[in-house]
Structure formats: C-alpha cells, structure tokens
Write a protein that holds these residues in place. Structure first.
Motif, PDB file in Angstrom:
ATOM      1  N   ILE A 276       0.832  -1.202   0.000  1.00 49.54           N
ATOM      2  CA  ILE A 276       0.000   0.000   0.000  1.00 49.54           C
ATOM      3  C   ILE A 276       0.866   1.251   0.000  1.00 49.54           C
ATOM      4  CG2 ILE A 276      -1.646   1.312   1.406  1.00 49.54           C
ATOM      5  CD1 ILE A 276      -2.826  -1.452   2.215  1.00 49.54           C
ATOM      6  N   PHE A 277       1.954   1.237   0.777  1.00 48.31           N
ATOM      7  CA  PHE A 277       2.881   2.368   0.802  1.00 48.31           C
ATOM      8  C   PHE A 277       3.470   2.621  -0.578  1.00 48.31           C
ATOM      9  CE2 PHE A 277       7.375   3.622   1.041  1.00 48.31           C
ATOM     10  CZ  PHE A 277       7.231   4.893   1.565  1.00 48.31           C
ATOM     11  N   TRP A 278       4.010   1.569  -1.228  1.00 46.72           N
ATOM     12  CA  TRP A 278       4.629   1.752  -2.549  1.00 46.72           C
ATOM     13  C   TRP A 278       3.615   2.167  -3.593  1.00 46.72           C
ATOM     14  CZ3 TRP A 278       9.357   2.909  -2.912  1.00 46.72           C
ATOM     15  CH2 TRP A 278      10.299   2.368  -2.041  1.00 46.72           C
TER      16      TRP A 278
ATOM     17  N   ILE B  34       2.863   5.906  -3.052  1.00 47.92           N
ATOM     18  CA  ILE B  34       3.974   6.724  -3.533  1.00 47.92           C
ATOM     19  C   ILE B  34       3.965   6.788  -5.058  1.00 47.92           C
ATOM     20  CG2 ILE B  34       6.509   6.876  -3.664  1.00 47.92           C
ATOM     21  CD1 ILE B  34       5.384   7.701  -0.973  1.00 47.92           C
ATOM     22  N   PHE B  35       3.716   5.651  -5.714  1.00 51.46           N
ATOM     23  CA  PHE B  35       3.682   5.619  -7.170  1.00 51.46           C
ATOM     24  C   PHE B  35       2.530   6.456  -7.715  1.00 51.46           C
ATOM     25  CE2 PHE B  35       2.314   3.800 -11.207  1.00 51.46           C
ATOM     26  CZ  PHE B  35       3.478   3.937 -11.935  1.00 51.46           C
TER      27      PHE B  35
ATOM     28  N   ILE C 116       7.619   7.152 -17.769  1.00 53.36           N
ATOM     29  CA  ILE C 116       8.447   5.963 -18.010  1.00 53.36           C
ATOM     30  C   ILE C 116       9.642   5.940 -17.061  1.00 53.36           C
ATOM     31  CG2 ILE C 116       9.971   4.861 -19.704  1.00 53.36           C
ATOM     32  CD1 ILE C 116       7.903   5.737 -21.846  1.00 53.36           C
ATOM     33  N   VAL C 117      10.236   7.090 -16.829  1.00 49.73           N
ATOM     34  CA  VAL C 117      11.342   7.171 -15.864  1.00 49.73           C
ATOM     35  C   VAL C 117      10.855   6.786 -14.470  1.00 49.73           C
ATOM     36  CG1 VAL C 117      12.932   8.755 -14.708  1.00 49.73           C
ATOM     37  CG2 VAL C 117      12.664   8.844 -17.194  1.00 49.73           C
ATOM     38  N   LEU C 118       9.651   7.228 -14.110  1.00 50.90           N
ATOM     39  CA  LEU C 118       9.071   6.854 -12.815  1.00 50.90           C
ATOM     40  C   LEU C 118       8.840   5.344 -12.743  1.00 50.90           C
ATOM     41  CD1 LEU C 118       7.888   7.973 -10.132  1.00 50.90           C
ATOM     42  CD2 LEU C 118       5.682   8.035 -11.289  1.00 50.90           C
ATOM     43  N   LEU C 119       8.351   4.752 -13.823  1.00 46.45           N
ATOM     44  CA  LEU C 119       8.169   3.296 -13.863  1.00 46.45           C
ATOM     45  C   LEU C 119       9.493   2.561 -13.669  1.00 46.45           C
ATOM     46  CD1 LEU C 119       5.627   2.738 -16.752  1.00 46.45           C
ATOM     47  CD2 LEU C 119       5.302   2.196 -14.357  1.00 46.45           C
ATOM     48  N   ILE C 120      10.525   3.032 -14.332  1.00 42.38           N
ATOM     49  CA  ILE C 120      11.844   2.397 -14.207  1.00 42.38           C
ATOM     50  C   ILE C 120      12.334   2.484 -12.765  1.00 42.38           C
ATOM     51  CG2 ILE C 120      14.271   2.614 -14.879  1.00 42.38           C
ATOM     52  CD1 ILE C 120      13.216   3.412 -17.689  1.00 42.38           C
TER      53      ILE C 120
ATOM     54  N   LEU D  72      12.704  -1.873  -9.136  1.00 38.85           N
ATOM     55  CA  LEU D  72      13.392  -2.554  -8.029  1.00 38.85           C
ATOM     56  C   LEU D  72      12.448  -2.833  -6.853  1.00 38.85           C
ATOM     57  CD1 LEU D  72      16.014  -3.713  -6.872  1.00 38.85           C
ATOM     58  CD2 LEU D  72      16.495  -1.440  -5.980  1.00 38.85           C
ATOM     59  N   PRO D  73      11.681  -1.855  -6.362  1.00 40.11           N
ATOM     60  CA  PRO D  73      10.744  -2.193  -5.275  1.00 40.11           C
ATOM     61  C   PRO D  73       9.723  -3.242  -5.703  1.00 40.11           C
ATOM     62  CG  PRO D  73      10.976   0.173  -5.440  1.00 40.11           C
ATOM     63  CD  PRO D  73      11.708  -0.403  -6.593  1.00 40.11           C
ATOM     64  N   PHE D  74       9.284  -3.212  -6.951  1.00 40.86           N
ATOM     65  CA  PHE D  74       8.336  -4.207  -7.438  1.00 40.86           C
ATOM     66  C   PHE D  74       8.954  -5.607  -7.401  1.00 40.86           C
ATOM     67  CE2 PHE D  74       6.703  -6.743 -10.992  1.00 40.86           C
ATOM     68  CZ  PHE D  74       5.379  -6.851 -10.598  1.00 40.86           C
ATOM     69  N   MET D  75      10.192  -5.725  -7.847  1.00 37.12           N
ATOM     70  CA  MET D  75      10.856  -7.037  -7.834  1.00 37.12           C
ATOM     71  C   MET D  75      11.040  -7.534  -6.402  1.00 37.12           C
ATOM     72  SD  MET D  75      13.546  -6.877 -11.044  1.00 37.12           S
ATOM     73  CE  MET D  75      14.791  -6.137 -10.060  1.00 37.12           C
ATOM     74  N   ILE D  76      11.381  -6.645  -5.493  1.00 37.66           N
ATOM     75  CA  ILE D  76      11.536  -7.032  -4.092  1.00 37.66           C
ATOM     76  C   ILE D  76      10.200  -7.531  -3.528  1.00 37.66           C
ATOM     77  CG2 ILE D  76      11.978  -6.137  -1.765  1.00 37.66           C
ATOM     78  CD1 ILE D  76      14.112  -4.309  -3.072  1.00 37.66           C
TER      79      ILE D  76
END
Length: 75
Positions: free
Chosen positions: A13-15, A18-19, A48-52, A56-60
């Motif tokens: 929910i936090f991530w 923020i997104f 797109i830069v924001l997605l990039i 890393l947080p998504f993979m974690i």
C-alpha cells in the motif's frame, strides 16, 4: 493473518501510494522544475522514468510474496 503478510500488505500500500502520487504529480504539472513546459510526450517520458525507478521495489515485493507463499505452504 500472520505478521509477515500484514507487513507485506502495508508495504504494498505504501509503494502504491507513492507511485500514484508521483504519477499524479508528473501528469498534472504544466511546468517542470527546470521551467520547461510539459507536453504529453514529455509527460510520458517522465512517467516511463518513474516506472523504471519502481522496478526494483516491485521485484523485491514479488520475491517477498514468493517467500511468504513458500513459508505458508510448509506449515
């Protein structure tokens, strides 16, 4: 629910918040910090830069989900 699942959901929910806030800022601004007027193309590039940046947080979070599922199936 176990503590690790509650903490996983809180982090998700936090991530997500923020997104969403970052995407809203990128999409709703008319002028960026350098004073350049934002066209739809520039907004898309900034998004797109924001997605990039959030890869890393998504993979974690995905690895953490897999670990939670494996630990839950062992019991």
């Amino acid at each position: 629910m176990k503590k690790r699942w509650v903490f996983w959901w809180i982090c998700n929910i936090f991530w997500m918040a923020i997104f969403v806030i970052g995407a809203a800022v990128v999409w709703l601004r008319d002028v960026d910090g350098a004073g350049v007027a934002q066209t739809p193309e520039l907004k898309l590039i900034a998004f797109i830069v924001l997605l990039i940046a959030f890869i890393l947080p998504f993979m974690i979070q995905v690895v953490w989900l897999i670990v939670n599922l494996k630990m839950g199936s062992n019991k």
